[in-house]
Design an enzyme around this catalytic site. Structure first.
Site, PDB file in Angstrom:
ATOM      1  N   LYS A 135     126.172  94.179 -34.363  1.00  0.00           N
ATOM      2  CA  LYS A 135     126.235  95.647 -34.390  1.00  0.00           C
ATOM      3  C   LYS A 135     125.947  96.147 -35.797  1.00  0.00           C
ATOM      4  O   LYS A 135     126.350  95.499 -36.762  1.00  0.00           O
ATOM      5  CB  LYS A 135     127.618  96.121 -33.931  1.00  0.00           C
ATOM      6  CG  LYS A 135     128.041  95.648 -32.552  1.00  0.00           C
ATOM      7  CD  LYS A 135     127.271  96.330 -31.447  1.00  0.00           C
ATOM      8  CE  LYS A 135     127.793  95.885 -30.068  1.00  0.00           C
ATOM      9  NZ  LYS A 135     127.146  96.588 -28.960  1.00  0.00           N
ATOM     10  N   HIS A 249     123.284  88.585 -18.120  1.00  0.00           N
ATOM     11  CA  HIS A 249     124.027  89.746 -18.594  1.00  0.00           C
ATOM     12  C   HIS A 249     124.240  90.716 -17.431  1.00  0.00           C
ATOM     13  O   HIS A 249     123.413  90.813 -16.538  1.00  0.00           O
ATOM     14  CB  HIS A 249     123.230  90.417 -19.713  1.00  0.00           C
ATOM     15  CG  HIS A 249     124.023  91.375 -20.545  1.00  0.00           C
ATOM     16  ND1 HIS A 249     124.419  92.608 -20.073  1.00  0.00           N
ATOM     17  CD2 HIS A 249     124.479  91.285 -21.823  1.00  0.00           C
ATOM     18  CE1 HIS A 249     125.084  93.241 -21.030  1.00  0.00           C
ATOM     19  NE2 HIS A 249     125.147  92.459 -22.097  1.00  0.00           N
TER      20      HIS A 249
END
Length: 392
Positions: A135, A249
């Site tokens: 991130k 995912h």
């Protein structure tokens, strides 16, 4: 050709349950309207209603679907989760579960590495696979990405990956992957532990295959795909290349988990049959929707005997940090993957401290010591528990 049967279970609501059951079986095999051209050969492909269990406001149907000609996940999807959901007679329909025969399982890829292959590559390290989601999700330079990757891996994380949102030209993809792989190589050399970079091949289908092969050639030992967005057969295509373990995912899958969709159990089975070595599902104590029963259904579907298909490793993520690990350790022991984005990268001490806090939380849980007690003398865990007391 001998007949093979996949038994599919549906939960439906309808004003005429019995008629609906018959139409579902016809629609998914020969077509709802019977013609003059049906014969002994076509009858071998007719789906048949095996059982109807009616309850308050709904019914559960068990339908046997011939599957001797099915040779792909795409074909299986069309056969048991196709346009039946559009039938006018149905108010809602959910594909609740399905049981494929061993012969069909053998024709589909299934996990090439599986849970055991991943464990072997980690030298059977008895703790969760810790994954950092770098991130911020977008906008970092390859050098910035590599620095965050190195720091989190040095802190104790095992894998770094991009957020599923990250999209970039091929050259930039290669440059970033190289930066991550160099960081992993350094961290592996300095720690003596396996350190991996997860590639995510966002592109048009043919180019996704190219990115996957290039990533494997560069040295990436693990990959990720969002099959609900790419199409389930894209997972099958990459899995058949057998280059690196693939994590399925859950991005966009939430659109499927409804009464006019499929259960998480069915979704997991599709992921596993298509070749997912790891299956990611929303964690219990995070920022994404999750229920304990659904999470346990996913876990069970990852491990349940299914022909010769290897077991998949369950992964959880979505707002995870050191303080949210405990409930998952109680459910899975050491055998799961734990994804942390902000819980590592937003740690007050930086991503290395964030990685240490995750490792310290595991040490506490594995020793049966409460986090409140263990945080004393463990600075990184102490800081994490304060910083992420209110995550958002």
């Amino acid at each position: 050709m001998s007949q093979e049967i996949v038994r599919a279970t549906y939960t439906i609501t309808s004003g005429d349950i019995r008629k609906a059951a018959a139409l579902v079986a016809r629609e998914m095999s020969l077509g709802v309207k019977k013609t003059h051209f049906e014969n002994r050969s076509t009858e071998g492909f007719e789906a048949r209603v095996e059982d109807v269990r009616e309850g308050p406001g709904k019914a559960v149907l068990s339908i046997d679907v011939p599957c001797q000609n099915i040779a792909s996940v795409y074909g299986l999807l069309l056969s048991i989760a196709g346009e039946i959901s559009c039938l006018n007679i149905l108010k809602t329909i959910e594909l609740t579960d399905f049981l494929p025969p061993s012969a069909l399982v053998g024709r589909l890829p299934g996990p090439f590495f599986g849970m055991e292959g991943i464990a072997k590559a980690r030298k059977h390290l008895k703790r969760p696979l810790f994954i950092t989601v770098i991130k911020p999700s977008q906008g970092l330079s390859p050098a910035e990405y590599g620095k965050i990757a190195y720091e989190s891996l040095m802190g104790g994380m095992d894998v770094v990956k991009s957020d599923e949102l990250l999209q970039e030209p091929f050259d930039r993809y290669v440059e970033r992957l190289k930066a991550g792989l160099e960081a992993a190589k350094r961290a592996e050399s300095e720690t003596g532990e396996a350190k991996w970079v997860m590639m995510h091949t966002v592109d048009a289908p043919s180019k996704m295959r190219e990115r996957y092969l290039e990533g494997a050639r560069l040295g990436s030992k693990i990959a990720m795909l969002s099959p609900a967005a790419s199409g389930f057969p894209m997972l099958e295509e990459l899995a058949r290349l057998e280059k690196a373990p693939i994590m399925a995912h859950m991005a966009m899958s939430g659109w499927l988990w409804h009464k006019d969709g499929m259960s998480v159990r069915s979704w997991t089975k599709f992921m596993r049959l298509a070749g997912a070595d790891i299956v990611l599902y929303p964690a219990l104590e995070g920022t994404l929707k999750s229920r304990r029963k659904d999470l346990m259904d996913v876990h069970e579907a990852c491990l349940a005997p299914m022909g010769k298909a290897k077991q998949s490793l369950i992964a959880v993520g979505g707002g995870m940090h050191a303080g949210t690990m405990g409930v998952h350790v109680k459910l899975f022991g050491p055998d799961f993957a734990y994804l942390c984005g902000g819980g590592v990268c937003a740690h007050p001490g930086g991503p290395r401290s964030g990685g240490k806090s995750i490792l310290q939380a595991w040490e506490a849980h594995s020793q049966g010591i409460s986090l409140e007690k263990f945080r004393k003398g463990h600075k990184e865990l102490d800081q994490a528990l304060d910083a992420f007391k209110k995550y958002v």
